[in-house]
Design an enzyme around this catalytic site. Structure first.
Site, PDB file in Angstrom:
ATOM      1  N   LYS A   1       4.278 -12.417   3.070  1.00 19.26           N
ATOM      2  CA  LYS A   1       3.088 -11.623   2.722  1.00 19.26           C
ATOM      3  C   LYS A   1       2.706 -11.906   1.273  1.00 19.26           C
ATOM      4  CE  LYS A   1       1.631  -6.876   3.675  1.00 19.26           C
ATOM      5  NZ  LYS A   1       2.152  -5.521   3.901  1.00 19.26           N
TER       6      LYS A   1
HETATM    7  O1  G3P Z   1      -0.555  -1.798   5.704  1.00 19.08           O
HETATM    8  C1  G3P Z   1      -0.951  -1.457   4.421  1.00 19.08           C
HETATM    9  C2  G3P Z   1      -0.429  -0.130   4.100  1.00 19.08           C
HETATM   10  O2  G3P Z   1       0.943  -0.150   3.837  1.00 19.08           O
HETATM   11  C3  G3P Z   1      -1.203   0.641   3.134  1.00 19.08           C
HETATM   12  O3  G3P Z   1      -1.383   1.845   3.758  1.00 19.08           O
HETATM   13  O4  G3P Z   1      -1.830   4.213   3.910  1.00 19.08           O
HETATM   14  O5  G3P Z   1      -0.888   3.221   1.780  1.00 19.08           O
HETATM   15  O6  G3P Z   1      -3.253   2.802   2.430  1.00 19.08           O
HETATM   16  P1  G3P Z   1      -1.869   3.084   2.910  1.00 19.08           P
END
Ligand code: G3P
Length: 217
Positions: free
Chosen positions: A87
């Site tokens: 990633k």
């Molecule tokens: O997949 C990306 C993720 O980990 C971010 O999610 O909910 O922190 O915006 P969030």
């Protein structure tokens, strides 16, 4: 549509895997820290543990932000397990590293994508997955789902093989809308998957079936 779970929590990963519908896992440094996994050695061991639980792809994020550092870290991550997908952040050196890895058959996931232009670059660099963060766009009053639609349109125009991995999915409607728009993959918390199970008519219908069965037995 592939379902990935977005967590470094082993119990939640096992839970989703046990349902038989899990296609992979995504993690990031914040999700690792949330589980108290710190230090390179522990983080590397944790990735291997995750790979041993799931059958699909496991995205492991580099920390370096320069090309040489990303290549060094990415190669070490890719050697951990054949399920690892490297990633990389959506920055200039991330694109360069993506091309380096795709030329060598190492799978990649371009993360922190917030625009169609960034997704176009990811596809040009041969990314396996591109991760538009829909929840974080919604957070700033911008339509995250519209970005999925834009990327789908662009990728279909040119038959790009990069898979659209809808990330920062927060809830069940994100999952359903991403499926309608043709996202190849969604990654979200366990609740965004298990929430799809729920319907009050299923619960009341089952209750009635069981009650009627008991009457006759
Ligand atoms: O997949 C990306 C993720 O980990 C971010 O999610 O909910 O922190 O915006 P969030």
């Amino acid at each position: 549509m592939k379902f990935f779970i977005d967590t470094a929590n082993l119990e939640q990963i096992k839970d989703a895997q046990d349902m038989g519908i899990l296609d992979g896992v995504t993690t990031n440094p914040s999700l690792m820290a949330k589980e108290g996994i710190t230090g390179t050695d522990n983080i590397m061991k944790h990735y291997v543990e995750i790979c041993n639980i799931v059958e699909g792809d496991v995205s492991a994020e580099v920390i370096a932000t320069d090309f040489e550092g990303m290549v060094r870290e990415g190669e070490a991550l890719a050697e951990l397990h054949d399920q690892i997908v490297v990633k990389l952040p959506m920055i200039k050196d991330g694109i360069k590293a993506c091309k380096y890895f795709s030329d060598r058959g190492i799978r990649t996931n371009l993360t922190l994508v917030f625009s169609a232009g960034q997704a176009l670059l990811a596809a040009k660099a041969g990314a396996t997955y591109v991760s538009p963060f829909i929840g974080r766009l919604d957070d700033i009053s911008t339509d995250g789902l519209n970005l999925i639609a834009e990327i789908r349109h662009i990728y279909d125009n040119y038959a790009f093989e990069t898979q659209i991995l809808a990330a920062s999915v927060r809830h069940t409607m994100h999952v359903i809308d991403c499926a309608k728009l043709g996202a190849d993959v969604m990654t979200g918390p366990l609740s965004s998957i298990t929430g799809l199970l729920r319907h009050p008519l299923t619960d009341s219908g089952l209750e009635k079936f069981l009650a009627d069965y008991k009457k006759g037995n």
